[in-house]
Design a protein around this motif. Structure first.
Motif, mmCIF file in Angstrom:
data_model
loop_
_atom_site.group_PDB
_atom_site.id
_atom_site.type_symbol
_atom_site.label_atom_id
_atom_site.label_comp_id
_atom_site.label_asym_id
_atom_site.label_seq_id
_atom_site.Cartn_x
_atom_site.Cartn_y
_atom_site.Cartn_z
ATOM 1 N N MET A 121 27.140 24.227 -45.332
ATOM 2 C CA MET A 121 28.086 24.485 -44.257
ATOM 3 C C MET A 121 29.378 25.143 -44.733
ATOM 4 O O MET A 121 30.176 25.604 -43.913
ATOM 5 C CB MET A 121 28.399 23.184 -43.517
ATOM 6 C CG MET A 121 27.256 22.702 -42.637
ATOM 7 S SD MET A 121 26.974 23.791 -41.216
ATOM 8 C CE MET A 121 28.333 23.298 -40.152
ATOM 9 N N VAL A 122 29.586 25.223 -46.035
ATOM 10 C CA VAL A 122 30.710 26.000 -46.561
ATOM 11 C C VAL A 122 30.635 27.437 -46.045
ATOM 12 O O VAL A 122 31.662 28.101 -45.839
ATOM 13 C CB VAL A 122 30.721 25.950 -48.111
ATOM 14 C CG1 VAL A 122 31.642 27.007 -48.703
ATOM 15 C CG2 VAL A 122 31.159 24.554 -48.580
ATOM 16 N N ALA A 123 29.420 27.913 -45.797
ATOM 17 C CA ALA A 123 29.235 29.276 -45.302
ATOM 18 C C ALA A 123 29.852 29.488 -43.926
ATOM 19 O O ALA A 123 30.044 30.636 -43.505
ATOM 20 C CB ALA A 123 27.752 29.624 -45.271
ATOM 21 N N GLN A 124 30.186 28.410 -43.213
ATOM 22 C CA GLN A 124 30.869 28.557 -41.931
ATOM 23 C C GLN A 124 32.175 29.331 -42.081
ATOM 24 O O GLN A 124 32.638 29.971 -41.129
ATOM 25 C CB GLN A 124 31.183 27.188 -41.327
ATOM 26 C CG GLN A 124 30.066 26.596 -40.499
ATOM 27 C CD GLN A 124 29.944 27.257 -39.139
ATOM 28 O OE1 GLN A 124 29.271 28.285 -39.000
ATOM 29 N NE2 GLN A 124 30.564 26.687 -38.140
ATOM 30 N N ALA A 125 32.766 29.280 -43.260
ATOM 31 C CA ALA A 125 34.025 29.997 -43.493
ATOM 32 C C ALA A 125 33.796 31.447 -43.883
ATOM 33 O O ALA A 125 34.748 32.157 -44.197
ATOM 34 C CB ALA A 125 34.845 29.293 -44.566
ATOM 35 N N GLY A 126 32.525 31.892 -43.896
ATOM 36 C CA GLY A 126 32.254 33.309 -44.054
ATOM 37 C C GLY A 126 31.835 33.770 -45.430
ATOM 38 O O GLY A 126 31.560 34.965 -45.620
ATOM 39 N N GLY A 127 31.768 32.872 -46.421
ATOM 40 C CA GLY A 127 31.400 33.294 -47.768
ATOM 41 C C GLY A 127 30.770 32.177 -48.564
ATOM 42 O O GLY A 127 30.424 31.119 -48.039
ATOM 43 N N ARG A 128 30.635 32.421 -49.864
ATOM 44 C CA ARG A 128 29.985 31.454 -50.745
ATOM 45 C C ARG A 128 30.876 30.270 -51.086
ATOM 46 O O ARG A 128 30.409 29.265 -51.604
ATOM 47 C CB ARG A 128 29.569 32.152 -52.050
ATOM 48 C CG ARG A 128 28.541 33.258 -51.870
ATOM 49 C CD ARG A 128 28.384 34.019 -53.174
ATOM 50 N NE ARG A 128 27.356 35.058 -53.087
ATOM 51 C CZ ARG A 128 27.164 35.981 -54.019
ATOM 52 N NH1 ARG A 128 27.940 35.984 -55.109
ATOM 53 N NH2 ARG A 128 26.209 36.880 -53.879
ATOM 54 N N ASP A 129 32.164 30.410 -50.828
ATOM 55 C CA ASP A 129 33.098 29.317 -51.091
ATOM 56 C C ASP A 129 34.269 29.439 -50.132
ATOM 57 O O ASP A 129 34.341 30.375 -49.328
ATOM 58 C CB ASP A 129 33.581 29.342 -52.550
ATOM 59 C CG ASP A 129 34.342 30.621 -52.906
ATOM 60 O OD1 ASP A 129 34.501 31.498 -52.022
ATOM 61 O OD2 ASP A 129 34.784 30.753 -54.058
ATOM 62 N N ILE A 130 35.154 28.463 -50.179
ATOM 63 C CA ILE A 130 36.405 28.514 -49.420
ATOM 64 C C ILE A 130 37.526 28.538 -50.446
ATOM 65 O O ILE A 130 37.745 27.567 -51.165
ATOM 66 C CB ILE A 130 36.534 27.310 -48.473
ATOM 67 C CG1 ILE A 130 35.382 27.307 -47.466
ATOM 68 C CG2 ILE A 130 37.885 27.352 -47.743
ATOM 69 C CD1 ILE A 130 35.332 26.076 -46.584
ATOM 70 N N ARG A 131 38.190 29.672 -50.539
ATOM 71 C CA ARG A 131 39.177 29.862 -51.600
ATOM 72 C C ARG A 131 40.451 29.075 -51.342
ATOM 73 O O ARG A 131 40.762 28.714 -50.203
ATOM 74 C CB ARG A 131 39.530 31.352 -51.718
ATOM 75 C CG ARG A 131 38.350 32.276 -51.955
ATOM 76 C CD ARG A 131 38.851 33.699 -52.139
ATOM 77 N NE ARG A 131 37.762 34.656 -52.245
ATOM 78 C CZ ARG A 131 37.429 35.528 -51.295
ATOM 79 N NH1 ARG A 131 38.127 35.558 -50.162
ATOM 80 N NH2 ARG A 131 36.424 36.356 -51.457
ATOM 81 N N CYS A 132 41.208 28.872 -52.407
ATOM 82 C CA CYS A 132 42.546 28.304 -52.305
ATOM 83 C C CYS A 132 43.548 29.391 -52.661
ATOM 84 O O CYS A 132 43.520 29.924 -53.781
ATOM 85 C CB CYS A 132 42.707 27.106 -53.239
ATOM 86 S SG CYS A 132 44.313 26.282 -53.080
ATOM 87 N N ALA A 133 44.406 29.728 -51.725
ATOM 88 C CA ALA A 133 45.414 30.764 -51.961
ATOM 89 C C ALA A 133 46.441 30.288 -52.975
ATOM 90 O O ALA A 133 46.754 29.094 -53.059
ATOM 91 C CB ALA A 133 46.115 31.123 -50.654
ATOM 92 N N ASP A 134 46.963 31.207 -53.749
ATOM 93 C CA ASP A 134 48.018 30.885 -54.710
ATOM 94 C C ASP A 134 49.245 30.339 -53.982
ATOM 95 O O ASP A 134 49.502 30.668 -52.816
ATOM 96 C CB ASP A 134 48.425 32.130 -55.501
ATOM 97 C CG ASP A 134 47.323 32.601 -56.446
ATOM 98 O OD1 ASP A 134 46.421 31.791 -56.765
ATOM 99 O OD2 ASP A 134 47.361 33.783 -56.845
ATOM 100 N N TYR A 135 50.016 29.539 -54.686
ATOM 101 C CA TYR A 135 51.192 28.909 -54.081
ATOM 102 C C TYR A 135 52.330 29.903 -53.883
ATOM 103 O O TYR A 135 52.596 30.781 -54.708
ATOM 104 C CB TYR A 135 51.699 27.751 -54.937
ATOM 105 C CG TYR A 135 52.929 27.114 -54.324
ATOM 106 C CD1 TYR A 135 52.802 26.245 -53.253
ATOM 107 C CD2 TYR A 135 54.206 27.442 -54.780
ATOM 108 C CE1 TYR A 135 53.918 25.693 -52.638
ATOM 109 C CE2 TYR A 135 55.334 26.887 -54.187
ATOM 110 C CZ TYR A 135 55.181 26.021 -53.112
ATOM 111 O OH TYR A 135 56.297 25.483 -52.508
ATOM 112 N N ALA A 136 53.030 29.738 -52.775
ATOM 113 C CA ALA A 136 54.316 30.403 -52.521
ATOM 114 C C ALA A 136 55.057 29.553 -51.495
ATOM 115 O O ALA A 136 54.449 28.785 -50.734
ATOM 116 C CB ALA A 136 54.121 31.823 -52.001
ATOM 117 N N THR A 137 56.359 29.673 -51.460
ATOM 118 C CA THR A 137 57.182 28.907 -50.524
ATOM 119 C C THR A 137 56.775 29.193 -49.086
ATOM 120 O O THR A 137 56.470 30.338 -48.731
ATOM 121 C CB THR A 137 58.667 29.270 -50.714
ATOM 122 O OG1 THR A 137 59.023 29.049 -52.078
ATOM 123 C CG2 THR A 137 59.557 28.426 -49.814
#
Length: 237
Positions: A121-137
Motif C-alpha cells: 500500500m506504500v504505492a498509494q503515494a505513487g511510487g516505490r517509497d514515500i520520501r522524507c523531504a530535507d529539513y527547513a524552517t
C-alpha cells in the motif's frame, strides 16, 4: 462568493474539522488547500493561520492567486501557504493538499526516515517509497523546494522534523491518502519494534503501481469536473 465557492469553502472546513478526531493533527496545527478559479483567475482556497477549526467560517478562508501569491480575506492564510502555492503551480494534476502532523508519520520524520516498500500500500503515494523531504524552517521557500523535490512523481511525502503532505485530485482523496500514510507509518514502526521488515523488491512494486492505475480508472471516469472536484489519482484493493 457564488454557491459553488461557498460549497468548496464548506468542504475545506469540514475536512479541517476532521484533522483532530482522525488523529492527523492536534489543536490548530495542519492546513488544507483546494485549487480554485475565481472569475477566471486561477488560485487556491486555504485555511487561515492559528484559528480553532471549530470556529472557522467560510469567509475566514483566504483566496490566493496562483500567479503572484496575492491573497484576500479577513484572516491571514496558513503560515505554510508557500508550499501549497508552489505545489499547485508545479503540479497541475493536484487539486487539493492536506498538511498534518500525525503521531506515527512524524515519529519517522523526526528520524528523517522514508517509508520503504514494506507493504504494497506504500504505492498509494505513487511510487516505490514515500520520501522524507530535507529539513527547513516552516513557512520558508527552502521548505517548499524540499517538499517539491520529495513529491516528484509522488502524491505524498514526509517532512523532516515536521509532519506530512498528501495531495490528491479531490479533497477527499488527499485526506484519505494522509490517513493511509499515517496508518502505514504506524505499521512500519511496529514492524521495526518487533523485528526486521521485509522490503518488497522494485519489480513487485512496479507491478503494483501499474495495477493501482487500473483500479483508479473507474473513479477517474466517474467524476472529471474541475475546481477540486476531480477523481482521486488512484485507488487500491
Amino acid at each position: 462568493m457564488d454557491a459553488a465557492e461557498l460549497a468548496a469553502r464548506q468542504a475545506l472546513i469540514a475536512h479541517a474539522r476532521r484533522l483532530g478526531p482522525s488523529g492527523l493533527s492536534a489543536g490548530t496545527s495542519g492546513n488544507l488547500s483546494l485549487r480554485w478559479t475565481r472569475a477566471g483567475t486561477p488560485g487556491l482556497l486555504i485555511t487561515p493561520s492559528g484559528v480553532d477549526y471549530a470556529a472557522l467560517q467560510p469567509e475566514h478562508l483566504a483566496f490566493m492567486r496562483l500567479e503572484d501569491g496575492r491573497w484576500g480575506g479577513p484572516l491571514k492564510p496558513s503560515s505554510e501557504w508557500r508550499f501549497h502555492l508552489d505545489i499547485l503551480r508545479a503540479r497541475p494534476e493536484v487539486q487539493a493538499i492536506v498538511h498534518a502532523h500525525p503521531t506515527h508519520a512524524t515519529a519517522l520524520a523526526v528520524q528523517r526516515r522514508p517509508l520503504p516498500a514494506f507493504h504494497y500500500m506504500v504505492a498509494q503515494a505513487g511510487g516505490r517509497d514515500i520520501r522524507c523531504a530535507d529539513y527547513a524552517t516552516y513557512g520558508t521557500a527552502e521548505l517548499s523546494a524540499n517538499a517539491l523535490a520529495a513529491l516528484q512523481d509522488r502524491h505524498a511525502c514526509l517532512l523532516a522534523n515536521h509532519g506530512l503532505i498528501a495531495t490528491g485530485a479531490r479533497l477527499e482523496a488527499a485526506f484519505h491518502l494522509a490517513l493511509e500514510v499515517e496508518a502505514l507509518a504506524r505499521q512500519y514502526l511496529l514492524a521495526l519494534a518487533t523485528g526486521t521488515p521485509v522490503i518488497l523488491p522494485d519489480d513487485e512494486m512496479d507491478r503494483i503501481l501499474v495495477a493501482f492505475r487500473h483500479y483508479g480508472a473507474n473513479a477517474q471516469n466517474a467524476d472529471a469536473s474541475g475546481n477540486g472536484q476531480g477523481a482521486p489519482a488512484a485507488a487500491a484493493p
